[in-house]
Write a protein that holds these residues in place. Structure first.
Motif, mmCIF file in Angstrom:
data_model
loop_
_atom_site.group_PDB
_atom_site.id
_atom_site.type_symbol
_atom_site.label_atom_id
_atom_site.label_comp_id
_atom_site.label_asym_id
_atom_site.label_seq_id
_atom_site.Cartn_x
_atom_site.Cartn_y
_atom_site.Cartn_z
ATOM 1 N N THR A 26 -39.703 -53.541 145.057
ATOM 2 C CA THR A 26 -38.578 -52.723 144.632
ATOM 3 C C THR A 26 -37.281 -53.367 145.097
ATOM 4 O O THR A 26 -37.238 -54.015 146.138
ATOM 5 C CB THR A 26 -38.660 -51.298 145.207
ATOM 6 N N GLU A 28 -33.499 -51.835 145.502
ATOM 7 C CA GLU A 28 -32.801 -50.562 145.382
ATOM 8 C C GLU A 28 -31.399 -50.617 145.956
ATOM 9 O O GLU A 28 -31.179 -51.194 147.009
ATOM 10 C CB GLU A 28 -33.586 -49.475 146.110
ATOM 11 N N GLY A 52 -39.983 -54.099 149.708
ATOM 12 C CA GLY A 52 -38.841 -53.421 149.117
ATOM 13 C C GLY A 52 -37.557 -53.996 149.676
ATOM 14 O O GLY A 52 -37.470 -54.289 150.869
ATOM 15 N N SER A 99 -41.598 -55.916 139.323
ATOM 16 C CA SER A 99 -40.527 -55.368 140.167
ATOM 17 C C SER A 99 -39.755 -54.312 139.396
ATOM 18 O O SER A 99 -39.786 -54.274 138.169
ATOM 19 C CB SER A 99 -39.563 -56.476 140.612
#
Length: 167
Positions: A26, A28, A52, A99
């Motif tokens: 991820t 973010e 992440g 992803s």
């Protein structure tokens, strides 16, 4: 911490990835790691979740994901182009097969006429070259709700790409 609906969706994503032997990453910004948290809240997720990236600042997007400065200058941090670069960078800097990237304006401040509060851009990418891009305009529904809805959307994109669909 994670509500029951998100927990079910996250568990489904893990099952889909597990069944296909895939790993995910991820990237973010406005969700601040909530997508990764929703997945890793479930025991046994380490066989699917590679890593992440929380890249809240432009500098982090550049340093951790390789988002070009020119992309950020030309389109801004909250743009489809930046989301796509974040998703590509997450693949490049991980062992993941798929992803997802999220960048947006959760509010309550920070919005403009062109980029209002509640605007979120998503991009999912796979190593085989498939991509999904989406934008949502949630409006002024509150920071927490923008972030929750963004997590749900990101999880749906991960499942779609892993299943070979592009919605």
């Amino acid at each position: 911490m994670i509500d029951e609906a998100l927990r079910k969706t996250a568990a489904y994503v893990l099952d889909v990835f597990r069944a296909r032997g895939l790993k995910l990453a991820t990237a973010e910004s406005c969700t601040g790691g909530l997508v990764a948290a929703s997945l890793t809240d479930i025991a046994g997720s380490s066989d699917v979740v590679d890593r992440g990236f929380v890249t809240y600042s432009n500098e982090a997007k550049q340093a951790m994901l390789g988002v070009p400065a020119a992309t950020l200058q030309r389109h801004g941090a909250v743009s489809a182009e930046t989301a796509a670069a974040m998703a590509a960078g997450a693949l490049k800097n991980s062992l993941a097969d798929v992803s997802v990237a999220i960048t947006g304006i959760a509010g309550p401040g920070g919005g403009t006429k062109q980029k209002p509060v509640g605007l979120v851009h998503f991009s999912a990418a796979s190593r085989d070259g498939r991509r999904i891009a989406k934008s949502r305009r949630y409006g002024k529904i509150g920071r927490r709700r923008v972030r929750e809805r963004s997590v749900a959307e990101a999880l749906d994109l991960l499942a779609s790409l892993a299943q070979g669909t592009s919605e």
